[in-house]
Design a protein around this motif. Structure first.
Motif, short mmCIF file in Angstrom:
data_model
loop_
_atom_site.label_atom_id
_atom_site.label_comp_id
_atom_site.label_asym_id
_atom_site.label_seq_id
_atom_site.Cartn_x
_atom_site.Cartn_y
_atom_site.Cartn_z
N THR A 81 -51.44 9.06 -12.17
CA THR A 81 -51.72 7.62 -12.16
C THR A 81 -50.46 6.79 -12.24
OG1 THR A 81 -53.88 7.99 -13.20
CG2 THR A 81 -52.96 5.77 -13.34
N ASP A 82 -49.53 7.17 -13.12
CA ASP A 82 -48.44 6.27 -13.52
C ASP A 82 -47.06 6.64 -12.99
OD1 ASP A 82 -50.28 4.82 -15.01
OD2 ASP A 82 -49.95 6.04 -16.81
N LYS A 83 -46.85 7.85 -12.51
CA LYS A 83 -45.49 8.30 -12.24
C LYS A 83 -45.14 8.47 -10.77
CE LYS A 83 -44.90 10.54 -16.74
NZ LYS A 83 -44.54 11.78 -17.44
N GLY A 84 -46.03 8.07 -9.89
CA GLY A 84 -45.69 8.12 -8.48
C GLY A 84 -44.59 7.13 -8.14
N LEU A 85 -43.71 7.51 -7.21
CA LEU A 85 -42.58 6.68 -6.80
C LEU A 85 -42.49 6.66 -5.28
CD1 LEU A 85 -39.87 7.91 -9.34
CD2 LEU A 85 -41.08 5.72 -9.40
N PRO A 86 -41.83 5.65 -4.71
CA PRO A 86 -41.68 5.60 -3.26
C PRO A 86 -40.87 6.79 -2.74
CG PRO A 86 -41.16 3.47 -4.25
CD PRO A 86 -41.28 4.45 -5.37
N ASN A 87 -41.11 7.15 -1.50
CA ASN A 87 -40.35 8.22 -0.86
C ASN A 87 -38.86 7.94 -0.94
OD1 ASN A 87 -39.02 9.77 1.28
ND2 ASN A 87 -41.08 10.34 1.88
N GLY A 88 -38.10 8.93 -1.38
CA GLY A 88 -36.65 8.78 -1.48
C GLY A 88 -36.16 8.30 -2.82
N ALA A 89 -37.08 7.93 -3.73
CA ALA A 89 -36.67 7.44 -5.04
C ALA A 89 -36.07 8.56 -5.88
CB ALA A 89 -37.86 6.83 -5.77
N ASP A 90 -35.10 8.19 -6.73
CA ASP A 90 -34.56 9.17 -7.66
C ASP A 90 -35.64 9.61 -8.65
OD1 ASP A 90 -32.08 8.91 -6.50
OD2 ASP A 90 -31.36 7.41 -7.94
N ASP A 91 -35.52 10.85 -9.13
CA ASP A 91 -36.42 11.38 -10.16
C ASP A 91 -37.87 11.43 -9.72
OD1 ASP A 91 -34.40 11.84 -12.05
OD2 ASP A 91 -34.43 9.75 -12.66
N ARG A 92 -38.10 11.58 -8.42
CA ARG A 92 -39.47 11.72 -7.95
C ARG A 92 -40.00 13.09 -8.33
NH1 ARG A 92 -42.15 11.26 -1.98
NH2 ARG A 92 -43.56 9.53 -2.38
N ILE A 93 -41.17 13.14 -8.94
CA ILE A 93 -41.82 14.40 -9.29
C ILE A 93 -42.27 15.11 -8.02
CG2 ILE A 93 -43.86 15.40 -10.43
CD1 ILE A 93 -43.66 13.02 -12.42
N THR A 94 -42.20 16.43 -8.03
CA THR A 94 -42.56 17.24 -6.87
C THR A 94 -43.75 18.14 -7.21
OG1 THR A 94 -40.25 17.23 -6.17
CG2 THR A 94 -41.69 18.84 -5.12
N LEU A 95 -44.68 18.27 -6.28
CA LEU A 95 -45.89 19.06 -6.49
C LEU A 95 -45.96 20.21 -5.49
CD1 LEU A 95 -48.51 16.19 -6.98
CD2 LEU A 95 -47.10 17.33 -8.71
N PRO A 96 -46.48 21.38 -5.91
CA PRO A 96 -46.65 22.51 -4.98
C PRO A 96 -47.94 22.39 -4.17
CG PRO A 96 -47.31 23.16 -7.18
CD PRO A 96 -46.84 21.73 -7.29
N VAL A 97 -47.89 22.87 -2.95
CA VAL A 97 -49.06 22.89 -2.06
C VAL A 97 -49.14 24.29 -1.45
CG1 VAL A 97 -50.06 22.00 0.07
CG2 VAL A 97 -48.90 20.43 -1.51
N SER A 98 -50.27 24.95 -1.58
CA SER A 98 -50.42 26.29 -1.02
C SER A 98 -51.72 26.38 -0.22
CB SER A 98 -50.40 27.36 -2.12
OG SER A 98 -51.37 27.10 -3.10
N GLY A 99 -51.71 27.26 0.77
CA GLY A 99 -52.90 27.44 1.60
C GLY A 99 -52.58 28.37 2.75
N ASP A 100 -53.61 28.94 3.36
CA ASP A 100 -53.40 29.90 4.43
C ASP A 100 -53.19 29.25 5.79
OD1 ASP A 100 -53.56 32.01 2.69
OD2 ASP A 100 -55.68 32.44 3.09
N ASP A 101 -53.59 28.00 5.94
CA ASP A 101 -53.45 27.30 7.21
C ASP A 101 -52.20 26.43 7.16
OD1 ASP A 101 -53.82 24.93 9.06
OD2 ASP A 101 -55.57 26.11 9.65
N SER A 102 -51.23 26.72 8.04
CA SER A 102 -49.97 25.97 7.98
C SER A 102 -50.15 24.50 8.31
CB SER A 102 -48.94 26.60 8.92
OG SER A 102 -49.42 26.60 10.26
N ALA A 103 -51.07 24.19 9.24
CA ALA A 103 -51.33 22.79 9.57
C ALA A 103 -51.99 22.08 8.40
CB ALA A 103 -52.21 22.70 10.81
N GLY A 104 -52.88 22.78 7.69
CA GLY A 104 -53.51 22.20 6.51
C GLY A 104 -52.50 21.92 5.41
#
Length: 288
Positions: free
Chosen positions: A168-191
Motif C-alpha cells: 500500500t505505502d512503499k511503491g515508488l515510481p520507476n527508476g526511483a532510488d530504494d525501490r523494493i523489488t518483488l520476485p515473479v515465477s511461472g512456467d509461461d515466459s510471456a505470463g
C-alpha cells in the motif's frame, strides 16, 4: 523507507547456488499497454492492486465470494468495477487471484472455459495454522504447483512476498532510488513478462525468478519473503533460499506474529523476518 541490505556471504559460498538459480531483473523500459484485469478477492491485497492498477490506466474488475453488491462502494473507491466472479474471469485478459490458500479449490469452475491466452496470477501463501492440510498438497510440491492443479491453469506467482502495508505505502515510481523489488515465477515466459510489467505498474521492480519449480524460493520461510529488498539483495535472497529449513522458519515467525497480532506492526513483522531469514546474530531473540 530504504530497502534492507543483506549481509553478504563470500562468493565461494554462493557459487553452488548461482550455478542452480540465476534470477533476472525485469526490463521495465516502456509501459505495458492498457489491459482489462480481473481480481478475484477483495481483501487488502486485492483492493490495493485494484487501486494501483486502475491508477496505472488499466480497466479493473473486482469480485468476491459474496456478490458485487457487497463490494460496490469499496471497489469504486479503488477505481474498479464490482462484478461477480465469473465476469471478472471471463471478461479479463489477466486474472489475479487473491484469496486465502484454502479457498482456492472452490474457484476451479471459474477457469474451465477461458481462453489459454488469459494469464492467471496467484498472490496466495500457505500457512498451516490458517489453511489446515489441503488435500493433495505434498511436502515436495511447491505451493504454486498445487494452486495450478486446483485452478486447472498454470499460474504466475507474484505479490505473495510483500506485506499489505508495504504494498500500500512503499511503491515508488520507476527508476526511483530504494525501490523494493518483488520476485515473479511461472512456467509461461510471456505470463512472467506481463506480470513483471504489472508489478512495475504497482510501484515495484520485479525479478524473473524462473519456473514454478523454483517458486518455493519466494514462499514463506525464505529470505525473499516479506523483507522489502532491493533488486541486488533479492537476487541474493533467492539464491540463499533453503527448502530444508523454510517450514520451521515460516512456522516460527507465524506463531509469534499471530499469537499476538495486535502487538505487531508491519515494521515489527519485517524486522522479525529480516532477523530470521537473513541469519543475523539476533536470530536467538526470536527463539527466546
Amino acid at each position: 523507507m530504504p530497502t534492507t541490505r543483506l549481509r553478504r556471504t563470500s562468493d565461494r559460498a554462493l557459487q553452488p547456488l548461482r550455478a542452480r538459480h540465476v534470477p533476472r531483473r525485469a526490463s521495465t523500459t516502456g509501459r505495458i499497454a492498457h489491459m482489462q484485469i480481473g481480481i478475484v478477492g477483495a481483501g487488502k491485497i486485492g483492493l490495493t492492486l485494484a487501486r494501483k492498477l486502475s491508477a496505472a490506466g488499466h480497466t479493473v474488475l473486482v469480485a468476491n465470494s459474496r456478490g458485487p453488491e457487497t463490494i460496490r462502494e469499496i471497489s469504486a473507491a479503488s477505481g474498479a468495477s464490482a462484478v461477480d466472479a465469473a465476469d471478472a474471469v471471463r471478461r479479463s485478459q489477466v486474472v489475479i487471484v487473491s484469496v486465502p490458500f484454502n479457498a482456492l479449490p472452490r474457484l476451479k469452475n471459474l477457469f474451465a472455459e477461458i481462453d489459454d491466452s488469459v494469464f492467471v496470477i496467484d498472490t496466495s501463501n500457505y500457512f498451516p495454522f490458517r489453511d489446515g492440510t489441503p488435500e493433495c498438497l505434498a511436502d515436495s510440491q511447491t505451493e504454486s504447483h498445487w494452486v495450478s492443479a486446483q485452478l486447472g491453469r498454470s499460474v504466475v506467482k507474484a505479490w505473495n512476498s510483500i506485506l499489505a502495508g508495504s504494498l500500500t505505502d512503499k511503491g515508488l515510481p520507476n527508476g526511483a532510488d530504494d525501490r523494493i523489488t518483488l520476485p515473479v515465477s511461472g512456467d509461461d515466459s510471456a505470463g512472467r513478462a506481463t506480470t513483471m510489467k504489472l508489478v512495475d505498474d504497482t510501484g515495484f521492480d520485479a525479478i524473473d525468478a524462473g519456473s514454478l519449480d523454483e517458486s518455493w524460493r519466494q514462499e514463506p520461510g525464505n529470505p525473499a519473503y516479506c523483507t522489502d529488498l532491493s533488486a541486488a539483495d533479492l537476487e541474493l535472497a533467492l539464491q540463499r533460499a533453503d527448502r530444508a529449513t523454510a517450514t520451521t522458519k515460516r512456522d516460527l515467525v507465524a506463531d509469534k506474529v499471530f499469537a499476538a497480532r495486535d502487538q505487531y506492526t508491519d515494521e515489527d513483522i519485517l524486522t522479525l523476518g529480516r532477523r530470521m531469514y537473513n541469519l543475523t546474530s539476533e536470530d536467538d531473540e526470536l527463539r527466546g
